[in-house]
Design a protein around this motif. Structure first.
Motif, PDB file in Angstrom:
ATOM      1  N   ARG A   1      -5.587   0.136  -4.197  1.00 24.59           N
ATOM      2  CA  ARG A   1      -5.578   0.321  -2.741  1.00 24.59           C
ATOM      3  C   ARG A   1      -4.161   0.624  -2.230  1.00 24.59           C
ATOM      4  O   ARG A   1      -3.979   1.453  -1.341  1.00 24.59           O
ATOM      5  N   THR A   2      -3.174  -0.059  -2.790  1.00 22.43           N
ATOM      6  CA  THR A   2      -1.799   0.181  -2.382  1.00 22.43           C
ATOM      7  C   THR A   2      -1.372   1.599  -2.730  1.00 22.43           C
ATOM      8  O   THR A   2      -0.740   2.305  -1.920  1.00 22.43           O
ATOM      9  N   LYS A   3      -1.717   2.031  -3.946  1.00 18.74           N
ATOM     10  CA  LYS A   3      -1.370   3.396  -4.361  1.00 18.74           C
ATOM     11  C   LYS A   3      -2.087   4.420  -3.484  1.00 18.74           C
ATOM     12  O   LYS A   3      -1.494   5.442  -3.094  1.00 18.74           O
ATOM     13  N   MET A   4      -3.353   4.179  -3.168  1.00 24.85           N
ATOM     14  CA  MET A   4      -4.115   5.108  -2.339  1.00 24.85           C
ATOM     15  C   MET A   4      -3.506   5.208  -0.952  1.00 24.85           C
ATOM     16  O   MET A   4      -3.387   6.310  -0.379  1.00 24.85           O
ATOM     17  N   ALA A   5      -3.100   4.070  -0.395  1.00 24.49           N
ATOM     18  CA  ALA A   5      -2.493   4.076   0.950  1.00 24.49           C
ATOM     19  C   ALA A   5      -1.195   4.891   0.944  1.00 24.49           C
ATOM     20  O   ALA A   5      -0.919   5.649   1.882  1.00 24.49           O
ATOM     21  N   SER A   6      -0.406   4.777  -0.125  1.00 27.82           N
ATOM     22  CA  SER A   6       0.827   5.547  -0.216  1.00 27.82           C
ATOM     23  C   SER A   6       0.531   7.037  -0.288  1.00 27.82           C
ATOM     24  O   SER A   6       1.266   7.859   0.295  1.00 27.82           O
ATOM     25  N   THR A   7      -0.548   7.386  -0.973  1.00 33.07           N
ATOM     26  CA  THR A   7      -0.916   8.790  -1.086  1.00 33.07           C
ATOM     27  C   THR A   7      -1.392   9.356   0.254  1.00 33.07           C
ATOM     28  O   THR A   7      -1.117  10.510   0.601  1.00 33.07           O
TER      29      THR A   7
END
Length: 301
Positions: free
Chosen positions: A293-299
């Motif tokens: 989720r953290t990686k997706m939010a950064s993307t």
């Protein structure tokens, strides 16, 4: 009143060995599932914590440490049993046979048999040694309930397990035969009546994933096919499904997040939606989901 027996661990007539073995076997029998607290029970090393200490957080627990060799012990045992069975679980009585389970008797630190100890809130609150007339015993018990009982939480009813929905067996049969549509229909039917059931929702979404993947009809390795065509969104979706089924959801998440970095607009949002759908298959606290989720939010931002 006769002089109480002095407690000496191990001072037992050899003729009592058989009776002790039978008593120990009976004491070790587990309660039937779903049984509530018994008003009068035998204390053993196995149930000492649960039925004495923990129960005393709810109601007073009276423990008689005695021996069949003592007439006073036997009379107290009978009187306490009768009183407890008529007390409506306002208190419980446990009996410790010091000859059968000397280790339990020693845990209470008793020196005289019989000794009666009352516990409340996990701690001894009062005790007496030797026999007592029935009326004096009743008065003592009444005072215990009146003075100690209100300070405790009261007996908590055991939670009742809801019977399993028979439709779940129907859904499982459908899954095992590859009829994913039938399984999904069953789960949707259950969710129509219980829309907040997370377990059923996860089962339904898993069946949808299996329906999409349809492993039995595959003629190529979906991961190899996706790696050979990194820009093909559908092949990346299928590979991600296969990685989830193979027990490597973190690979599926990373695959789709990497795909998002190459897309924009509606296509990027479509990949995001698939990621969110895959996240829902797992517990929200799963560290793999939290990291993804953290990686997706950064993307996205």
């Amino acid at each position: 009143m006769n002089t109480p027996h002095r407690y000496v661990s191990g001072a037992i007539d050899l003729g009592e060995v058989k009776a002790r073995a039978e008593a120990r076997e009976q004491a070790s029998q587990p309660a039937a599932p779903g049984d509530g607290p018994a008003p009068f029970f035998t204390v053993t090393p196995q149930n000492f914590e649960s039925d004495v200490v923990h129960r005393s957080l709810e109601v007073p627990v009276v423990v008689l440490v005695g021996t069949p060799r003592s007439p006073e012990s036997e009379q107290l045992r009978e009187d306490l049993r009768q009183f407890a069975e008529g007390a409506g679980l306002s208190y419980l009585v446990g009996y410790v046979d010091a000859d059968v389970t000397p280790e339990v008797a020693q845990a209470f630190g008793v020196q005289v048999l019989p000794t009666v100890i009352a516990l409340g809130g996990g701690q001894p609150v009062t005790q007496f040694e030797g026999g007592q007339p029935a009326e004096a015993l009743r008065t003592w018990l009444d005072a215990l309930v009146t003075q100690v009982g209100p300070q405790l939480s009261g007996l908590q009813p055991a939670p009742e397990e809801a019977p399993e929905d028979p439709r779940l067996e129907q859904a499982l049969t459908a899954l095992n035969t590859g009829d994913f549509a039938a399984a999904i229909a069953v789960y949707d039917e259950i969710l129509a009546g219980d829309p907040g059931n997370r377990e059923i929702s996860q089962a339904r979404d898993t069946a949808r994933l299996l329906q999409r993947l349809d492993p039995a009809a595959r003629t190529e390795d979906p991961v190899e096919a996706a790696d050979a065509a990194p820009g093909d969104v559908e092949k990346q979706f299928t590979a991600a499904d296969a990685e989830v089924v193979a027990g490597a959801p973190e690979h599926a998440f990373d695959r789709l997040i990497a795909l998002m970095t190459t897309l924009a607009g509606d296509e990027k949002m479509r990949v995001r939606d698939r990621l969110v759908e895959l996240f829902a298959l797992f517990d929200a606290a799963d560290p793999r989901v939290a990291a993804a989720r953290t990686k997706m939010a950064s993307t996205l931002f």
